[in-house]
Design an enzyme around this catalytic site. Structure first.
Site, short mmCIF file in Angstrom:
data_model
loop_
_atom_site.label_atom_id
_atom_site.label_comp_id
_atom_site.label_asym_id
_atom_site.label_seq_id
_atom_site.Cartn_x
_atom_site.Cartn_y
_atom_site.Cartn_z
N GLU A 1 -50.79 92.16 -4.19
CA GLU A 1 -50.28 91.92 -2.84
C GLU A 1 -50.82 90.61 -2.29
O GLU A 1 -50.11 89.86 -1.63
CB GLU A 1 -50.66 93.08 -1.91
CG GLU A 1 -49.93 93.09 -0.57
CD GLU A 1 -50.61 92.29 0.52
OE1 GLU A 1 -49.99 92.10 1.59
OE2 GLU A 1 -51.76 91.82 0.34
N ASP B 1 -55.53 95.31 -5.11
CA ASP B 1 -56.18 94.01 -5.32
C ASP B 1 -56.85 93.50 -4.05
O ASP B 1 -56.55 93.95 -2.95
CB ASP B 1 -55.18 92.96 -5.84
CG ASP B 1 -54.09 92.62 -4.84
OD1 ASP B 1 -53.53 93.54 -4.23
OD2 ASP B 1 -53.80 91.42 -4.65
ZN LIG Z 1 -53.98 93.83 2.53
#
Ligand SMILES: [Zn+2]
Length: 437
Positions: A201, A106
């Protein structure tokens, strides 16, 4: 300024005569770049407001593509887990230890990652880079020493209207290229490798459903760092403090002597924070901070959310104690107000866990040395997927990727540095098949 990348894609393999750290880095560079350019074109922005997991379905478009590519490389067990992680195994020439390699698919919520139009600035000459999609987006080597030091490198940027996505698609591309190279070279002795590509994340949920037993590695590395040669195994310890101030709302026309504005009390609390330190904008290195991240309310009730960060747990607790004093002061000055104070632990400094496994850092230092780089240790002013994984028992330092100026429209990456990172990964898994240093 150069043409958008599409117009000279036929030149993809003829990179400039820029310096590569090793012959392997030179050999692997074209594959790293081709993969990187393929992955950054897929919009994988996560969404903090979503309650789905992963937070956006579009992340899985890249994850599924990575599963396909891993299978093409020959990693037959490559698959998507039920929570959207990509897991795969490259068998080793020794049985153990199993070395995990992690990166996240992501991209940051701070800038759009939709329709990324990469530009390759071949054989960079040291000029100011003006991004053509938004001429106000300028990367000036005068205030970007990392760029000034990369004359002769091939530099990739976006067109200035989106982020680039090197965070963390540089890490993804480097792991993929390194694994592909190792699969093509069965004569190279190396430890078994477990690949993990995570989601979400950037919204701090990257390892919520990460099953350490299913992953099955004894140690791991995130390829999610930045500058060339940096090796990170200390992160912040993190807590979140929520202060809810209850005032007394009344009709403002008849409020004399009755109204207690929780908004004003909350504003006083924020105004009482130190001005010359203890904030993100006044600290660096190992200095911690208290940062108001959300402020919302009405006269009746106001909620203040602070993130509190420090590398030192004792200091972290002092910062929380400061907020508690300021909250107590509110009630001391205005006894009709009520204050609720809630502390939530977010993640620990991973250094505490990793220091119990010194070989995990030593092996990375050795891999850096084999590509001719002296590791530079820097404490992370944030957390990584490795913060929680390390605390959960999987020691996971963070390695450099070559990407720079993350989460901005001016994000850039050096092809030579990304190739160096891929070559370093190949060295690292070989180090783990050797007798202890
Ligand atoms: Zn990163």
């Amino acid at each position: 300024m150069r043409e958008p990348f599409e117009s000279f894609s036929s030149d993809l393999l003829s990179l400039a005569s820029a310096p590569f750290v090793t012959p392997l880095a030179e050999e692997i560079a074209a594959d790293v770049l081709a993969r990187f350019l393929r992955y950054i074109r897929i919009d994988t922005q996560s969404n903090v407001a979503s309650s789905m997991y992963p937070s956006t379905a579009k992340q899985l478009i890249l994850s599924r593509m990575l599963v396909e590519e891993l299978r093409e490389i020959g990693l037959e067990d490559a698959h998507l887990t039920e929570h959207g992680y990509v897991f795969a195994t490259l068998p080793g020439s020794v049985a153990e230890p199993v070395v995990g390699l992690l990166a996240h698919v992501d991209t940051s919520t701070e800038c759009s990652g939709e329709g990324v139009s990469p530009i390759l600035h071949e054989s960079y000459r040291g000029e100011v880079i003006v991004l053509p999609g938004d001429l106000s987006q300028v990367i000036d080597p005068a205030d970007t020493p990392e760029l000034a030091a990369r004359v002769g490198h091939d530099i990739v940027t976006s067109d200035g209207t989106t982020l680039l996505g090197a965070d963390d698609k540089a890490g993804v591309a480097e792991i993929m290229a390194a694994v592909a190279w190792l699969a093509r070279h069965p004569e190279i002795a190396h430890a078994p490798v477990r690949i993990g590509f995570t989601v979400d994340e950037e919204v701090a949920r990257g390892t919520v459903h990460f099953d350490l037993d299913e992953f099955g590695a004894a140690l791991a590395y995130t390829l999610d760092g930045s500058g060339f040669g940096v090796l990170e195994y200390e992160s912040f310890s993190a807590k979140e403090v929520t202060i809810t101030i209850q005032g007394r709302g009344t009709h403002p026309g008849t409020a004399k002597g009755k109204l207690v504005s929780s908004l004003k009390l909350a504003a006083d609390l924020v105004a009482a924070l130190p001005r010359d330190g203890l904030s993100p904008e006044t600290t660096e290195g190992r200095e911690g901070f208290v940062h108001p991240s959300r402020f919302s309310g009405t006269a009746e009730e106001t909620t203040l959310v602070f993130i509190v960060r420090d590398h030192d747990d004792a200091k972290l607790d002092e910062h929380v104690a400061l907020l508690r004093r300021l909250a107590d002061d509110v009630v001391a000055r205005e006894p009709r107000a009520r204050v609720q104070f809630d502390v939530e632990f977010q993640y620990p400094n991973m250094g505490q866990s990793i220091e119990q496994h010194p070989r995990v850092v030593a092996a990375a230092v050795e891999a850096y040395r084999r590509i001719g780089v002296e590791a530079v240790f820097e404490p992370i002013r944030g957390g990584t997927d490795g913060s929680r994984l390390s605390a959960a028992g999987l020691p996971t330092p963070n390695l450099f990727t070559g990407g720079q100026d993350y989460h901005s429209l001016r994000e850039w990456a050096s092809v030579q540095d990304m190739a160096a990172a891929a070559a370093m990964i190949v060295e690292l898994v070989q180090v783990w098949a050797e007798p202890e240093l």
